[in-house]
Design a protein around this motif. Structure first.
Motif, PDB file in Angstrom:
ATOM      1  N   MET A  86      53.519  41.247  38.686  1.00 50.38           N
ATOM      2  CA  MET A  86      53.159  40.271  39.713  1.00 50.38           C
ATOM      3  C   MET A  86      53.067  40.955  41.076  1.00 50.38           C
ATOM      4  O   MET A  86      53.965  41.701  41.462  1.00 50.38           O
ATOM      5  CB  MET A  86      54.210  39.162  39.757  1.00 50.38           C
ATOM      6  N   HIS A  87      51.952  40.708  41.786  1.00 51.34           N
ATOM      7  CA  HIS A  87      51.811  41.204  43.157  1.00 51.34           C
ATOM      8  C   HIS A  87      50.897  40.260  43.927  1.00 51.34           C
ATOM      9  O   HIS A  87      49.849  39.859  43.428  1.00 51.34           O
ATOM     10  CB  HIS A  87      51.225  42.625  43.185  1.00 51.34           C
ATOM     11  N   ASP A  88      51.319  39.883  45.109  1.00 51.30           N
ATOM     12  CA  ASP A  88      50.538  38.934  45.934  1.00 51.30           C
ATOM     13  C   ASP A  88      50.248  37.640  45.175  1.00 51.30           C
ATOM     14  O   ASP A  88      49.130  37.121  45.189  1.00 51.30           O
ATOM     15  CB  ASP A  88      49.220  39.564  46.406  1.00 51.30           C
ATOM     16  N   GLU A  89      51.256  37.151  44.462  1.00 54.15           N
ATOM     17  CA  GLU A  89      51.219  35.868  43.750  1.00 54.15           C
ATOM     18  C   GLU A  89      50.328  35.857  42.510  1.00 54.15           C
ATOM     19  O   GLU A  89      50.127  34.814  41.898  1.00 54.15           O
ATOM     20  CB  GLU A  89      50.783  34.727  44.700  1.00 54.15           C
ATOM     21  N   TYR A  90      49.792  37.021  42.141  1.00 56.77           N
ATOM     22  CA  TYR A  90      48.976  37.106  40.931  1.00 56.77           C
ATOM     23  C   TYR A  90      49.407  38.322  40.113  1.00 56.77           C
ATOM     24  O   TYR A  90      49.959  39.287  40.649  1.00 56.77           O
ATOM     25  CB  TYR A  90      47.481  37.221  41.268  1.00 56.77           C
TER      26      TYR A  90
END
Length: 326
Positions: free
Chosen positions: A70-74
Motif C-alpha cells: 500500500m502506498h498513497d492509499e492504493y
C-alpha cells in the motif's frame, strides 16, 4: 542468490474452487473461467522465468516475488523484484500469446490473437509507476538511494513483439525471457558502485515483506455471486461426478463409483473456508456436508482438532489450519 519460492496466488485456488462449486448453467461461469485462465497463465509465466534466473550471478542477489504494498492509499504490485548491491530491478512479467504491438502515441499494448484484437494498458507505464512507488517507500524507510531499473518480460517464446518506430523506451525495456541475462549484464556494467551491504539488502527484504499484503479477495463478491447459490456436499476424489458422496458407518461412500473415504469431508471444508467463511458452526457444517445428524457432525469436527470459540451450542470452528494441509 536467494532461493526463489514461487507460490500460486490464493486467488487461483479460490477461482478453481468457485468453478467446482458453481452451477454448470451459471451465466457467470465464462467470466470466472476467463479470470482463472488469466491468473494461471500469469503464474505460469513467472514460473517459466526460473529457468533463466539460473544464468544470473549465483551470489549477491535477493529475489522478492509478488510484493503487493500500500502506498498513497492504493496498492502497487511487482511480479518480481531483484535486489543487488548496486541496483534494484523490477520485472513486469507477461505470459501472452499472439502478436503484441506497443504504441507510444496513446500508451497502449495491442494484442492480436486468432484474428481478434485486444487493447491492454501499456506494461511499460505499469512498471514505471511501480518504480516510482518503490522509490518513495525506500525513501520513507530511510534506505540509501539506489538506482531502480525496470523491464517488461514476455515469457511466451512464440509471441511476436513489435513496437511503433518512435517508441524508443519499448525497445530498451521490453524483452523476451532469453534476453534477461544479457540485460542484467548491461545493468551490472552500468552500475558498478556498491550501495547496499549484504546486511542492508536483507533489511530491505525484511521491510518490504513486512509491508506486503497478499491479494486475497472474496471471489463470490468479485463476481457478485450469492454464496447460497454455491453447490454444497462432498466431492468424490476418484470419479468425475460431483457431490455424490454420503456418510454412513464412519465412511464417505460414492454413489457413482466404489470409492470410500474417511477424510473426503476435509477437502469440502477447505472449499467452505476459501469461498464462504474461515469459520463454521456445527449447524452450518451439517448442512454443507449433507450429514445425517448433529452428533456425527460434532464428531467429525472435533476429530480435526481445530481451534474454536464459544460454548458447545454456539461453538465456531476455525477452518484456516486445514488450508495448510496437502
Amino acid at each position: 542468490m536467494s532461493k526463489i519460492e514461487l507460490k500460486p496466488p490464493v486467488i487461483i485456488k479460490k477461482l478453481e474452487v468457485l468453478l467446482k462449486r458453481s452451477s454448470p448453467t451459471s451465466h457467470k461461469r465464462p467470466q470466472i473461467l476467463e479470470s482463472y485462465r488469466r491468473f494461471k497463465a500469469g503464474f505460469s509465466g513467472e514460473q517459466s522465468l526460473k529457468y533463466f534466473y539460473r544464468y544470473l550471478p549465483k551470489d549477491g542477489l535477493l529475489f522478492l516475488p509478488g510484493l503487493r504494498i500500500m502506498h498513497d492509499e492504493y496498492y502497487f504490485q511487482m511480479d518480481q523484484l531483484i535486489v543487488t548491491p548496486t541496483f534494484l530491478l523490477i520485472l513486469e512479467i507477461k505470459n501472452l500469446a499472439g502478436h503484441l504491438y506497443f504504441d507510444d502515441k496513446v500508451k497502449q499494448m495491442i494484442r492480436t490473437l486468432d484474428g481478434k484484437r485486444e487493447c491492454f494498458e501499456d506494461p511499460i507505464e505499469q512498471v514505471k509507476r511501480q518504480s516510482y512507488h518503490l522509490n518513495q517507500i525506500l525513501k520513507q524507510c530511510k534506505f540509501p538511494a539506489i538506482p531502480i531499473e525496470r523491464l517488461v518480460v514476455i515469457t511466451n517464446p512464440s509471441t511476436i513483439v513489435e513496437f511503433s518506430p518512435s517508441y524508443k523506451e519499448a525497445f530498451a525495456r521490453v524483452i523476451k525471457s532469453a534476453q534477461l541475462h544479457h540485460k542484467f549484464t548491461l545493468f551490472q556494467q552500468k552500475y558498478q558502485t556498491s550501495i547496499l551491504s549484504s546486511k542492508e539488502m536483507k533489511k530491505i527484504s525484511k521491510q518490504l515483506f513486512k509491508l506486503h499484503d497478499a491479494h486475497d479477495p472474496d471471489v463470490c463478491d468479485l463476481f457478485q455471486m450469492d454464496k447460497h447459490e454455491l453447490l454444497n456436499g462432498v466431492l468424490c476424489p476418484k470419479c468425475d461426478q460431483p457431490f455424490t458422496m454420503y456418510y454412513k458407518g464412519a465412511n464417505w461412500w460414492c454413489l457413482n463409483c466404489p470409492h470410500k473415504s474417511k477424510i473426503a469431508h476435509i477437502e469440502a471444508l477447505k472449499d467452505y473456508a476459501l469461498l464462504i467463511s474461515p469459520t463454521i458452526t456445527n449447524r452450518e457444517c451439517k448442512y454443507f456436508l449433507h450429514l445425517p445428524s448433529t452428533s456425527i457432525t460434532t464428531h467429525l469436527l472435533k476429530a480435526l482438532i481445530l481451534p474454536y470459540t464459544g460454548s458447545t451450542k454456539s461453538r465456531s470452528y476455525n477452518l484456516l489450519p486445514l488450508l495448510n494441509l496437502k
